[in-house]
Scaffold this motif. Sequence first.
Motif, mmCIF file in Angstrom:
data_model
loop_
_atom_site.group_PDB
_atom_site.id
_atom_site.type_symbol
_atom_site.label_atom_id
_atom_site.label_comp_id
_atom_site.label_asym_id
_atom_site.label_seq_id
_atom_site.Cartn_x
_atom_site.Cartn_y
_atom_site.Cartn_z
ATOM 1 N N TYR A 30 16.794 -15.503 -31.470
ATOM 2 C CA TYR A 30 17.217 -14.325 -32.223
ATOM 3 C C TYR A 30 16.860 -14.454 -33.700
ATOM 4 N N GLY A 31 15.839 -15.239 -34.006
ATOM 5 C CA GLY A 31 15.296 -15.294 -35.347
ATOM 6 C C GLY A 31 15.637 -16.520 -36.163
ATOM 7 N N ASP A 32 16.870 -16.945 -36.154
ATOM 8 C CA ASP A 32 17.288 -18.083 -36.976
ATOM 9 C C ASP A 32 17.898 -19.135 -36.058
ATOM 10 N N ILE A 33 17.068 -20.041 -35.600
ATOM 11 C CA ILE A 33 17.498 -21.018 -34.597
ATOM 12 C C ILE A 33 18.616 -21.917 -35.122
ATOM 13 N N LYS A 34 18.571 -22.288 -36.400
ATOM 14 C CA LYS A 34 19.637 -23.122 -36.977
ATOM 15 C C LYS A 34 20.976 -22.399 -36.948
ATOM 16 N N SER A 35 20.982 -21.120 -37.261
ATOM 17 C CA SER A 35 22.220 -20.339 -37.205
ATOM 18 C C SER A 35 22.718 -20.190 -35.771
ATOM 19 N N GLU A 36 21.783 -20.007 -34.833
ATOM 20 C CA GLU A 36 22.168 -19.915 -33.423
ATOM 21 C C GLU A 36 22.837 -21.203 -32.965
ATOM 22 N N LEU A 37 22.262 -22.328 -33.340
ATOM 23 C CA LEU A 37 22.813 -23.619 -32.952
ATOM 24 C C LEU A 37 24.180 -23.836 -33.586
ATOM 25 N N ALA A 38 24.337 -23.479 -34.850
ATOM 26 C CA ALA A 38 25.630 -23.616 -35.525
ATOM 27 C C ALA A 38 26.682 -22.739 -34.843
ATOM 28 N N ALA A 39 26.307 -21.512 -34.481
ATOM 29 C CA ALA A 39 27.240 -20.616 -33.790
ATOM 30 C C ALA A 39 27.630 -21.186 -32.433
ATOM 31 N N LEU A 40 26.679 -21.780 -31.739
ATOM 32 C CA LEU A 40 26.959 -22.389 -30.441
ATOM 33 C C LEU A 40 27.972 -23.524 -30.580
ATOM 34 N N HIS A 41 27.785 -24.355 -31.587
ATOM 35 C CA HIS A 41 28.680 -25.497 -31.772
ATOM 36 C C HIS A 41 30.073 -25.091 -32.238
ATOM 37 N N SER A 42 30.194 -23.987 -32.966
ATOM 38 C CA SER A 42 31.499 -23.583 -33.475
ATOM 39 C C SER A 42 32.186 -22.533 -32.611
ATOM 40 N N ASN A 43 31.457 -21.894 -31.726
ATOM 41 C CA ASN A 43 32.018 -20.838 -30.887
ATOM 42 C C ASN A 43 31.586 -21.037 -29.439
ATOM 43 N N SER A 44 30.829 -20.103 -28.927
ATOM 44 C CA SER A 44 30.312 -20.201 -27.566
ATOM 45 C C SER A 44 29.017 -19.393 -27.477
ATOM 46 N N ALA A 45 28.375 -19.483 -26.348
ATOM 47 C CA ALA A 45 27.127 -18.755 -26.145
ATOM 48 C C ALA A 45 27.063 -18.248 -24.721
ATOM 49 N N ALA A 46 26.266 -17.232 -24.539
ATOM 50 C CA ALA A 46 26.018 -16.691 -23.202
ATOM 51 C C ALA A 46 24.511 -16.648 -23.001
ATOM 52 N N PHE A 47 24.098 -16.823 -21.772
ATOM 53 C CA PHE A 47 22.674 -16.778 -21.448
ATOM 54 C C PHE A 47 22.471 -15.761 -20.347
ATOM 55 N N ASP A 48 21.516 -14.889 -20.519
ATOM 56 C CA ASP A 48 21.214 -13.854 -19.532
ATOM 57 C C ASP A 48 20.473 -14.474 -18.349
ATOM 58 N N LEU A 49 21.208 -14.711 -17.291
ATOM 59 C CA LEU A 49 20.622 -15.290 -16.076
ATOM 60 C C LEU A 49 20.358 -14.237 -15.003
ATOM 61 N N SER A 50 20.466 -12.970 -15.357
ATOM 62 C CA SER A 50 20.331 -11.917 -14.357
ATOM 63 C C SER A 50 18.955 -11.895 -13.702
ATOM 64 N N ALA A 51 17.942 -12.466 -14.357
ATOM 65 C CA ALA A 51 16.606 -12.501 -13.772
ATOM 66 C C ALA A 51 16.467 -13.568 -12.692
ATOM 67 N N PHE A 52 17.438 -14.450 -12.568
ATOM 68 C CA PHE A 52 17.309 -15.596 -11.681
ATOM 69 C C PHE A 52 17.933 -15.401 -10.301
ATOM 70 N N GLY A 53 18.606 -14.302 -10.077
ATOM 71 C CA GLY A 53 19.152 -14.065 -8.749
ATOM 72 C C GLY A 53 20.286 -13.073 -8.776
ATOM 73 N N ARG A 54 20.621 -12.599 -7.627
ATOM 74 C CA ARG A 54 21.700 -11.630 -7.489
ATOM 75 C C ARG A 54 22.520 -12.005 -6.263
ATOM 76 N N ILE A 55 23.800 -11.706 -6.342
ATOM 77 C CA ILE A 55 24.652 -11.847 -5.170
ATOM 78 C C ILE A 55 25.421 -10.550 -4.989
ATOM 79 N N SER A 56 25.840 -10.312 -3.797
ATOM 80 C CA SER A 56 26.652 -9.146 -3.494
ATOM 81 C C SER A 56 27.925 -9.627 -2.818
ATOM 82 N N ILE A 57 29.051 -9.232 -3.361
ATOM 83 C CA ILE A 57 30.352 -9.621 -2.808
ATOM 84 C C ILE A 57 31.088 -8.338 -2.465
ATOM 85 N N SER A 58 31.561 -8.245 -1.233
ATOM 86 C CA SER A 58 32.293 -7.055 -0.811
ATOM 87 C C SER A 58 33.386 -7.461 0.164
ATOM 88 N N GLY A 59 34.232 -6.511 0.457
ATOM 89 C CA GLY A 59 35.299 -6.748 1.409
ATOM 90 C C GLY A 59 36.672 -6.731 0.757
#
Length: 76
Positions: A30-59
């Motif tokens: 997202y442009g500033d890798i050092k800031s991203e890393l600092a945010a990760l260490h002080s907070n949390s991060a999410a990674f978009d894994l939607s391209a890697f698979g899908r599941i369907s849960i029903s019932g």
Amino acid sequence: MSSATPFHDLHVALGGNLTDYCGWTLPSDYGDIKSELAALHSNSAAFDLSAFGRISISGAESGRLIELLLAGKTGG
């Protein structure tokens, strides 16, 4: 041509530098890798894994199963 994930517009809005990864358009950063890393260490991060698979849960017990799989209440 790469496929877009459901989060494509959000990645763009957040300033993601998009790249092709195995046929999917995903952010490399997202442009500033050092800031991203600092945010990760002080907070949390999410990674978009939607391209890697899908599941369907029903019932009847699907909500209970999802809550077992996720860390927290889903409200469902």
